[in-house]
Design an enzyme around this catalytic site. Structure first.
Site, short mmCIF file in Angstrom:
data_model
loop_
_atom_site.label_atom_id
_atom_site.label_comp_id
_atom_site.label_asym_id
_atom_site.label_seq_id
_atom_site.Cartn_x
_atom_site.Cartn_y
_atom_site.Cartn_z
N LYS A 1 18.70 -15.22 95.60
CA LYS A 1 19.62 -15.34 94.45
C LYS A 1 19.25 -16.57 93.62
CE LYS A 1 24.64 -15.68 93.56
NZ LYS A 1 25.97 -15.72 94.21
N SER B 1 29.38 -12.31 92.72
CA SER B 1 28.34 -12.72 91.81
C SER B 1 26.93 -12.40 92.27
CB SER B 1 28.44 -14.23 91.56
OG SER B 1 28.19 -14.94 92.76
N SER C 1 31.40 -13.32 96.98
CA SER C 1 30.24 -12.89 96.19
C SER C 1 29.12 -12.22 96.95
CB SER C 1 29.66 -14.08 95.43
OG SER C 1 30.39 -14.26 94.26
#
Ligand code: GLN
Length: 498
Positions: A75, A150, A174
């Site tokens: 990420k 997210s 997330s």
């Protein structure tokens, strides 16, 4: 595809049926074919192939480390040396990391092939991946839907078969919520289980690094290597990492709690039904299932958004336009003063949601409101933690939904932040309490979208969560979700086909 999961690929490589290089090349082709999903912000094809070739040599020499050949995406909030780190924000445009996050260095050292960086909500603030400077990510299970957020790029990349696994971060859900929405396995470890060194901070007392994978076995292999104390992160816990064995698990005698507060109004009926079916199967396998009460759950969203915003407003103070990334240009009539530079940098560099959090956080920390909001929220956080302690005195794990709805149509909530915040209702309390959470896919909703089930456990009890998660996936016939993505025609929703 015998290499869709890391564990299956390792076996295939050991049998000489494929090589790390061949598998990495296939993933690179898949990434190229799936560019429209917008899952990646950066791909290092040459670097990944070079590491893959090295791992192949180690296999031949018989010295392959435990994660040799694991094709991993990271990420875009975790540092990878010499790679850009943007947090999907304009604010960090052009910034390159000077070092590896501890998670990344530990995984690299054990043979992981880092293939690229995944898209996410800006500074990990969001639940749909629509707050990204790079634009939204599409959910590979149905491209009219968001992948959740997210860590939406990470979940989409794994669901679409663009890598074996991806690192994500979970501050209030997330990893778990996008895992549910994309039909993959999402693990948020206990706060302090995994080092945060090299993770760009959002809310430091919540942030946890975890994984998105296609199987619980893969999650276990990665956690085994990532977990454990790190002298560079004072909040990493000196707790021994026990073997994350996921096979041969007997659930007989296990005590499972079902908190009534997680099954109230607002939960989609299809999700409720899918979880009920699993609970029946667990009962039949000898699991003791009982209701538990977690009365402070309903304050979770408000408490989380006060505290996380407060911490974010403090953490994001460092982006002043001078030290990192984006430096705004001065307009012809603009002053050259320092304060004006800050204002320009922060107004232009941050997106709407990040600004909203900074303002909210500054407000709840301000002298006149500190006691009414921040201090009160801290007290409620303790009450929520106590709810978990009381529940875990009675049961070994909790089973809950991961999200109230099976999918988020792209664009459906972007103008309604409060509604978006409320969709985090089932994930934020575990983050407030710092306990681990695992989401596994348990089937398909009538709409064709995947349904996830969340298992929450005692601090540092990830091994049990993973074993139970594996059992639940078997009950659900999860092998199908665990393998190759169903064809589009199989996943299209009824609405879409009508
Ligand atoms: N959706 C939550 C938020 O926007 C959680 C984000 C996260 O876990 N990083 O804050």
């Amino acid at each position: 595809m015998s290499w869709a999961t890391f564990v299956s690929m390792r076996r295939a490589v050991a049998r000489g049926e494929t090589t790390c290089e061949a598998v990495t090349s296939s993933f690179l082709c898949a990434i190229e074919r799936s560019r429209h999903l917008n899952a990646f912000t950066y791909v290092d094809a040459e670097g990944a192939l070079a590491v893959a070739r090295k791992q192949d040599q180690l296999f031949v020499a018989g010295t392959a480390p435990p994660l040799a050949g694991l094709v991993l995406a990271v990420k875009d909030v975790l540092c990878v040396k010499d790679w850009p780190v943007t947090c999907a924000s304009r604010m960090l445009t052009g910034f390159r990391s000077l070092y590896d996050a501890t998670t990344v260095s530990r995984l690299k050292a054990q043979g992981a092939i880092i293939i690229g960086r995944t898209n996410c909500d800006e500074f990990a603030m969001g639940s749909s991946n629509e707050n990204s400077h790079y634009g939204p990510v599409l959910n590979p299970r149905n491209e009219a839907y968001a992948p959740g957020g997210s860590s939406g790029g990470s979940a989409a990349a794994v669901a679409a078969g663009l890598c074996h696994a991806a690192l994500g971060t979970d501050t209030g859900g997330s990893i778990r919520q996008p895992a549910a929405l994309c039909g993959v396995v999402g693990l948020k470890p206990t706060y302090g289980r995994v080092s945060r060194y090299g993770l760009v901070a959002f809310a430091s007392s919540f942030d946890a690094v975890g994984t998105l994978t296609r199987s619980v076995e893969d999650a276990a292999c990665i956690l085994q290597v990532m977990a454990g104390a790190d002298p560079r992160d004072a909040t990493s816990a000196p707790v021994q990492v026990e073997p994350m064995e996921t096979s041969a698990f007997s659930v007989s005698g296990l005590r499972v709690g079902v908190p009534a507060e997680f099954f109230g109004e607002g939960l989609d009926d299809g999700i409720r039904h899918a979880i009920d079916v699993i609970l029946d199967q667990l009962r039949a396998a000898g699991v003791a299932i009982q209701c538990v009460s977690m009365p402070h759950t309903r304050y979770g969203v408000a408490t989380y958004y006060i505290l996380a915003a407060a911490e974010a407003s403090s953490n994001l103070g460092r982006y002043d336009g001078l030290r990192y990334g984006y430096r705004p240009k001065k307009g012809p009539r603009e002053s050259t003063g320092l304060k004006e530079l800050y204002v320009r940098a922060r107004s232009q560099g941050f997106g709407r949601e990040v600004k909203r959090r900074i303002m909210l956080g500054t407000y709840v920390l301000s002298a006149g409101y500190h006691d009414a909001y921040y201090a009160k929220a801290q007290r409620v956080r303790s009450l929520i933690r106590k709810d978990f302690e009381r529940a875990f005195a009675e049961v070994d794990v909790l089973i809950t939904p991961a999200a109230p709805m099976p999918g988020l149509k792209l664009g459906s909530m972007v103008h309604d932040p409060l509604q978006m915040y409320l969709s985090d209702i089932y994930t934020v309390t575990a983050s407030l309490a710092g306990v681990p959470g695992l989401v596994v896919p348990i089937g398909e909703h009538a709409s064709g979208l995947p349904v996830g089930l969340q298992v929450l456990g005692r601090p540092f009890d990830e091994a049990r969560l993973l074993r139970l998660g594996g059992f639940v996936m078997q009950c659900a016939g999860g092998q199908r979700l665990n393998g190759i993505l169903p064809r589009r025609s199989e996943t299209r929703s009824e609405q879409d086909s009508s």
